[in-house]
Write an enzyme that holds these catalytic residues in place. Structure first.
Site, mmCIF file in Angstrom:
data_model
loop_
_atom_site.group_PDB
_atom_site.id
_atom_site.type_symbol
_atom_site.label_atom_id
_atom_site.label_comp_id
_atom_site.label_asym_id
_atom_site.label_seq_id
_atom_site.Cartn_x
_atom_site.Cartn_y
_atom_site.Cartn_z
ATOM 1 N N CYS A 72 71.922 84.771 59.531
ATOM 2 C CA CYS A 72 73.343 84.462 59.419
ATOM 3 C C CYS A 72 73.558 83.256 58.506
ATOM 4 C CB CYS A 72 73.942 84.169 60.798
ATOM 5 S SG CYS A 72 75.711 83.796 60.729
ATOM 6 N N HIS B 41 67.831 91.594 54.962
ATOM 7 C CA HIS B 41 69.038 91.587 54.132
ATOM 8 C C HIS B 41 68.635 90.979 52.791
ATOM 9 C CE1 HIS B 41 73.570 90.387 53.719
ATOM 10 N NE2 HIS B 41 73.052 90.862 52.588
#
EC number: 1.3.1.-
Length: 335
Positions: A107, A176
């Site tokens: 995040c 990611h």
């Protein structure tokens, strides 16, 4: 692509889909997950990200940890920088029904990284490794990690970082393919997923720019990853995970939903949020309705109206009016 029709093995767990729905804060609640599950019956879904410290301080578990009936397979994603709190939170998550524990190390949001969680752990590999070891020791279900390439373009350390996580006991890695500095901007760099896949023995899941069936196929062919995880491509489009999964299993594409189909689903989503969260659900529904409202004449005007609704009745009325307009336009086309 035949391999992608076979089960995904995460430790001792078999999941009969290689397409996963990403955890998305403020999005992947029980209501949204039920819509995704309708079109993707076999895929692994994820709860919203849960703060391990908050769990340790609360007498009653937060609503975002609630797992409903028929939600399996489902994982719960946790974040924190304290290994002991993470281990305790993981135990509670398993008791709630989580089939895997996913640790957020990706995040990019400041309020998370400033507290040492999320992608800040890319700069603290020893702590990241310790977190994985303690969580693995605390639960009997597989432990997985979702992370990014590195803090910025000058600090891409994912190869060493991924090896550390695998050695610590992680049984799947979702990557990611952007840095923390990129946030959600710029193209995902899939070459790093390919490189990580080449050095790890655990499953590697590709994440970033998986916004269509075609994108998923291109990513898998290029990276040879073990599966894909859909994120922002599902905003206002809960069909995506199921569409990709269906193609990987059959080699065929499902027909695309119409704008009327999307608006009808938006109405169901709005009603579900009202029933589950009351007025707070109406406020949260504003962004969802705007996401559903795409690619038809007058969509921008309807998005603006949807983003300001104050009640269930107002939202349903607006959706009905938008659908009526589309039906009228369709009638005129075929006259």
């Amino acid at each position: 692509m035949a391999i992608y029709s076979s089960p995904l093995k995460i430790g001792n767990l078999e999941v009969h889909s290689r397409v996963l729905q990403s955890p998305l804060s403020g999005v992947t609640d029980l209501v949204f997950r039920r819509l995704v599950r309708r079109f993707a019956p076999d895929s692994m879904l994820y709860t919203e990200m849960v703060n391990a410290t908050e769990i340790s301080q609360l007498q009653e578990l937060p609503q975002l940890m609630v797992i409903g009936d028929k939600e399996q397979p489902i994982s719960m994603q946790l974040f924190d920088c304290r290994p002991d709190f993470m281990a305790v939170a993981a135990e509670k998550a398993v008791k709630e029904g989580a089939m895997t524990i996913d640790i957020n190390m990706g995040c990019p949001v400041n309020k998370i990284t400033k507290k040492g969680g999320g992608s800040s752990l890319l700069r603290q590999p020893e702590i990241a490794e310790q977190i994985v070891r303690e969580v693995v020791g605390a639960v009997s279900v597989p432990v997985t990690v979702k992370t990014r390439l590195g803090w910025n373009a000058q600090e891409i350390n994912i190869i060493d970082f991924a090896r550390r996580l695998q050695d610590a006991g992680a049984q799947m890695l979702t990557l990611h393919a952007r840095t923390r500095e990129q946030g959600y901007h710029g193209p995902a760099d899939w070459q790093w997923i390919k490189r990580v896949k080449e050095v790890l023995s655990i499953p590697v899941i590709a994440n970033g720019d998986i916004v269509s069936v075609e994108a998923a196929i291109n990513c898998l062919e290029f990276t040879r990853a073990d599966g894909v995880m859909c994120s922002r491509g599902t905003l206002g489009y809960p069909y995506l995970v199921g569409e990709i999964d269906y193609y990987l299993k059959t080699g065929k594409k499902l027909p695309k939903p119409t704008s009327i189909d999307l608006l009808s689903l938006a109405k169901e989503h709005l009603q579900g949020l009202w029933l589950y969260k009351g007025q707070r659900g109406i406020w949260q529904a504003r962004k969802h309705l705007a996401w559903y409202c795409q690619n038809f004449t007058g969509a921008a005007v309807w998005r603006d109206r949807f983003s300001r609704i104050e009640s269930l009745a107002e939202g349903c009325d607006l959706i009905d009016r938008a659908i009526a307009q589309l039906n009228l336009e369709n009638e005129n086309i075929y006259r």
